[in-house]
Design an enzyme around this catalytic site. Structure first.
Site, mmCIF file in Angstrom:
data_model
loop_
_atom_site.group_PDB
_atom_site.id
_atom_site.type_symbol
_atom_site.label_atom_id
_atom_site.label_comp_id
_atom_site.label_asym_id
_atom_site.label_seq_id
_atom_site.Cartn_x
_atom_site.Cartn_y
_atom_site.Cartn_z
ATOM 1 N N GLU A 1 0.815 -1.220 0.000
ATOM 2 C CA GLU A 1 0.000 0.000 0.000
ATOM 3 C C GLU A 1 0.841 1.259 0.000
ATOM 4 O O GLU A 1 0.549 2.205 -0.733
ATOM 5 C CB GLU A 1 -0.956 -0.005 1.206
ATOM 6 C CG GLU A 1 -2.075 -1.035 1.102
ATOM 7 C CD GLU A 1 -1.664 -2.449 1.468
ATOM 8 O OE1 GLU A 1 -0.517 -2.636 1.946
ATOM 9 O OE2 GLU A 1 -2.471 -3.371 1.269
ATOM 10 N N HIS B 1 -10.617 -4.712 10.470
ATOM 11 C CA HIS B 1 -11.320 -4.638 9.187
ATOM 12 C C HIS B 1 -12.655 -3.905 9.281
ATOM 13 O O HIS B 1 -13.506 -4.073 8.417
ATOM 14 C CB HIS B 1 -11.594 -6.057 8.650
ATOM 15 C CG HIS B 1 -10.413 -6.718 8.005
ATOM 16 N ND1 HIS B 1 -9.321 -7.133 8.705
ATOM 17 C CD2 HIS B 1 -10.157 -7.021 6.708
ATOM 18 C CE1 HIS B 1 -8.441 -7.688 7.872
ATOM 19 N NE2 HIS B 1 -8.932 -7.627 6.656
HETATM 20 C C1 TPP Z 1 -2.259 -4.432 4.499
HETATM 21 C C2 TPP Z 1 -3.267 -5.353 3.903
HETATM 22 N N1 TPP Z 1 -3.503 -5.274 2.584
HETATM 23 C C3 TPP Z 1 -4.419 -6.086 2.017
HETATM 24 C C4 TPP Z 1 -5.113 -6.991 2.771
HETATM 25 C C5 TPP Z 1 -6.145 -7.921 2.145
HETATM 26 N N2 TPP Z 1 -5.571 -9.268 2.064
HETATM 27 C C6 TPP Z 1 -5.842 -10.185 3.009
HETATM 28 S S1 TPP Z 1 -5.014 -11.602 2.751
HETATM 29 C C7 TPP Z 1 -4.305 -11.020 1.356
HETATM 30 C C8 TPP Z 1 -3.384 -11.886 0.566
HETATM 31 C C9 TPP Z 1 -2.192 -12.269 1.333
HETATM 32 O O1 TPP Z 1 -1.366 -13.064 0.555
HETATM 33 P P1 TPP Z 1 -0.170 -13.875 1.206
HETATM 34 O O2 TPP Z 1 0.643 -12.965 2.048
HETATM 35 O O3 TPP Z 1 0.517 -14.581 0.119
HETATM 36 O O4 TPP Z 1 -0.889 -14.896 2.191
HETATM 37 P P2 TPP Z 1 -1.896 -16.107 1.821
HETATM 38 O O5 TPP Z 1 -3.274 -15.541 1.859
HETATM 39 O O6 TPP Z 1 -1.523 -16.625 0.489
HETATM 40 O O7 TPP Z 1 -1.709 -17.095 2.914
HETATM 41 C C10 TPP Z 1 -4.713 -9.723 1.103
HETATM 42 C C11 TPP Z 1 -4.313 -8.895 -0.052
HETATM 43 C C12 TPP Z 1 -4.848 -7.013 4.146
HETATM 44 N N3 TPP Z 1 -5.521 -7.846 4.965
HETATM 45 N N4 TPP Z 1 -3.915 -6.205 4.687
#
Ligand code: TPP
Ligand code: MG
Lengths: 328, 325
Positions: free
Chosen positions: B60, B129
């Site tokens: 972000e 959230h």
């Molecule tokens: C700062 C932030 N940006 C966006 C999100 C929304 N979000 C939740 S999980 C996720 C994906 C995370 O991917 P990864 O780190 O690869 O973990 P995985 O879900 O694959 O275990 C996103 C974009 C968030 N929770 N926090």
């Protein structure tokens, strides 16, 4: 080399933990779909070995930080399935008295510094726990779970730099399941292996088969030994895969679109952490019957946890205002 | 007239502005191939291509700042935060760069950029959230803040925001995306800083924005059964604020309640109450009352969430309070 020889007891414990995660997550998925659990639930079916192998190399005093996909990490670090399930139900008997939910379960007595709903937020926290251990000279290490997606956040780079500069006892565990939410890592990430990013921070970076609990355990044990000797952090990348959607129930808003090829999902299911374990240790180390017994004991425990959660009371409304400040 | 959802209205606004001006582009997490986490940008990648609908990594601070840089040298970015909660990771870029670069450089540049995405609580998504962040942004000189409550307002105000040469914080209601409303066919433009009376009444003024407008309207329907007529006014833009509309209404009703989803301490309602007191003290028959979220992070359990959220019952209670009934 770290002493990584595994007793059969330890191996069976790891199998039990993986079963517990698999069955907990599968049940959570099912009851979410039945509408018994609200909110967002992210399950880690298919990723049991990374959580288990890492935690098996830690002591109860060591710390972990977790993520939005955190149930497995917590169970592996000793989280009890009853208060975990109760938390998901928003009940008073949950680990956080119903205030946290799936994305915020924590139990500080077990060194679980919390799941976290903000991607990348656990990285500095684990680094801070590592700093505290070093300042106190108390010998704990902190293991930090995060995803491939999180490794693109600033907190990842800032934390690794700090930990490496100050030689902090931290193990950074990237669970690379190839995707963030719905975007493939390869489309938005500068490196193929997240472990390569360790080089930029002058620390060891290793890639392991994240679906092989023994391989994860061995790599972590080595990193823990390094950390306890004051030699600083390690980045371990566990190549793995989530079988389910990013969130349970995502099919409802995906429609016919798919962001993952079906054959990719099938190929990874063949590399199931549980099957990998069974193929390796059955029948020479464990009989089918032994492992079946574990499986059915775990099933009973999960049944009990759901019952416990269903039977537990909700918090009292006025508790909404409690727990803000320490009253000491 | 057509019926559109709030989501579709926002999508149309972006598509029309992208059609009209080559410099406008959309960037954020999951906005392209996945068509948006809340499907606001559905179809835009197909229509405008990868050059103008850009999927970012989860970064972000990075992509907010990248948008600011692109705006400084001539583009007109729309930056989507998957939710406004995650904008807090980028708060520095918004506050220290977007809000200040024009001023600090002695007015040398314009910074035409819109930051948009869903804000506020949905259902049991817990503390990190479920945040209403408008007060955090309205506090900052150099940022304009918009929080529309209806599809028609959402469409027009987003177009106005995109054409504005200044940074605009555009906070959509996460629970409003599916809500339908009439939209006129011809182009119409609502300027920033112009509110609207959503329901006329003579007894008590209710000031609310985004989804709280709907709670206020529900309360108005309830209380009308008892013969109490609420006037629900929606500033739509929170900075600049439509002081005129607010004073006119309060002069008529002599009683005022400000409803906001966010926390009470130093919230927007405090500023609005101050303005009313300063300009309209002689017109008030009761102190201005604020209905806000409770002063705690949002808890997860359903009953606790209900306790903390400022809903219809709390508005009705406040109405009786200012009517001394
Ligand atoms: C700062 C932030 N940006 C966006 C999100 C929304 N979000 C939740 S999980 C996720 C994906 C995370 O991917 P990864 O780190 O690869 O973990 P995985 O879900 O694959 O275990 C996103 C974009 C968030 N929770 N926090
Ligand atoms: Mg991932």
């Amino acid at each position: 080399m770290a002493d990584t020889s595994l007793s059969t007891d330890k191996l069976l414990d790891m199998y039990r933990t993986m079963q517990r995660i698999r069955q907990f997550e599968s049940r959570v998925r099912d009851i979410f779909q039945e509408g018994q659990i609200p909110g967002f639930v992210h399950v880690s079916i298919g990723e049991e070995a990374s959580a288990t192998g890492v935690a098996a190399a830690l002591t109860e005093q060591d710390y972990i930080t977790s993520t939005h996909r955190g149930h497995g990490h917590l169970i592996a670090k000793g989280g009890e399935v009853k208060p975990m399930m109760a938390e998901l139900f928003g009940k008073k008997t949950g680990y956080c008295k119903g205030k946290g939910g799936s994305m915020h379960i924590a139990n500080f007595d077990l060194g679980i510094l919390g799941a976290n709903g903000i991607v990348g937020a656990g990285l500095p926290i684990a680094t801070g726990a590592g700093l505290a251990a070093k300042v106190r000279g108390s010998g704990e290490v902190a293991a930090c779970f995060f995803g491939d997606g999180a490794s693109n956040e600033g907190t990842f780079h800032e934390s690794l730099n700090i930990a490496s500069s100050w030689k902090l006892p931290v193990i950074y565990v990237c669970e690379n399941n190839l995707y963030g939410e719905f975007t493939a890592g390869k489309d938005v990430t500068s490196v193929k292996d997240i472990a390569d990013r360790a080089r930029g921070h002058d620390m060891p970076g290793v890639v392991v088969n994240g679906n092989d609990v023994v391989e994860v355990y061995e790599a972590t044990s080595e990193a823990v030994e390094r950390a306890r000797k004051g030699e600083g952090p390690t980045l371990i990348e566990c190549k793995t895969y989530r079988w389910e959607g990013h969130v349970v129930g995502e099919e409802a808003f995906l429609g016919k679109r798919s962001y993952r090829p079906a054959d990719e999902i099938e190929a990874w299911k063949k590399r199931c952490p549980l099957i990998t374990f069974e193929q390796r240790f059955m029948p020479d180390t464990f009989s089918q019957e032994e492992l079946d017994t574990v499986q059915s004991e775990v099933k009973q425990a999960i049944d009990d946890a759901v019952q416990f959660a269903q039977d537990s009371p909700y918090p009292q409304p006025e508790e909404a205002l409690d727990d803000m400040f320490s009253k000491e | 007239m057509r019926e559109l959802t709030y989501r579709e209205a926002l999508r149309e606004a972006m598509a029309e502005e992208m059609e009209r001006d080559e410099r406008v582009f959309l960037m954020g997490e999951e906005v392209g191939h996945y068509n948006g986490a809340y499907k606001v940008s559905e179809g835009l990648l197909d229509r405008f291509g990868e050059r103008r609908v850009v999927d970012t990594p989860i970064a972000e601070t990075g992509f907010a700042g990248v948008g600011i840089g692109a705006a400084m040298v001539g583009l007109r970015p729309i930056i989507e935060f998957m939710t406004w909660n995650f904008s807090l990771c980028a708060y520095d870029q918004l506050v220290n760069n977007a809000a200040k670069l024009r001023y600090m450089s002695g007015g040398q540049i314009t910074l035409p950029i819109v930051f948009r995405g869903p804000g506020g609580a949905a259902h049991q998504l817990a503390a990190q959230h479920s945040q209403a962040v408008e007060s955090l942004y309205a506090y900052v000189p150099g940022l304009k803040v918009v929080a529309p409550s209806t599809p028609a307002d959402a469409k027009s105000l987003l177009k106005t925001a995109i054409r504005d040469d200044n940074p605009v914080i555009f906070i959509e209601g996460e629970v409003l995306y599916g809500r339908k409303g009439p939209i006129q066919d011809e182009e119409y433009q609502i300027p920033l800083g112009q509110g609207e009376v959503k329901r006329a009444g003579q007894d008590v003024t209710i000031i609310a924005w985004s989804k709280m407008v709907h709670a206020a309207l529900d309360a108005a329907t309830e209380l009308a059964k008892e013969g109490i007529e609420l006037e629900v006014i929606d500033p739509r833009t929170l900075r600049p604020l439509d002081d005129r509309m607010i004073f006119d209404s309060v002069k008529k009703t002599n009683r005022c309640i400000i409803v906001e989803e966010g926390w009470p301490f130093a919230g927007l309602g405090a500023e609005i109450a101050y303005r009313i007191m300063k300009e309209g003290f002689d017109y008030l028959d009761a102190p201005v009352v604020r209905v806000t979220g409770e002063d705690v992070p949002m808890p997860y359990a359903k009953n606790l969430e209900h306790e903390v959220f400022p809903g219809v019952e709390k508005i009705a209670r406040a109405v009786r309070n200012v009517l001394y009934s």
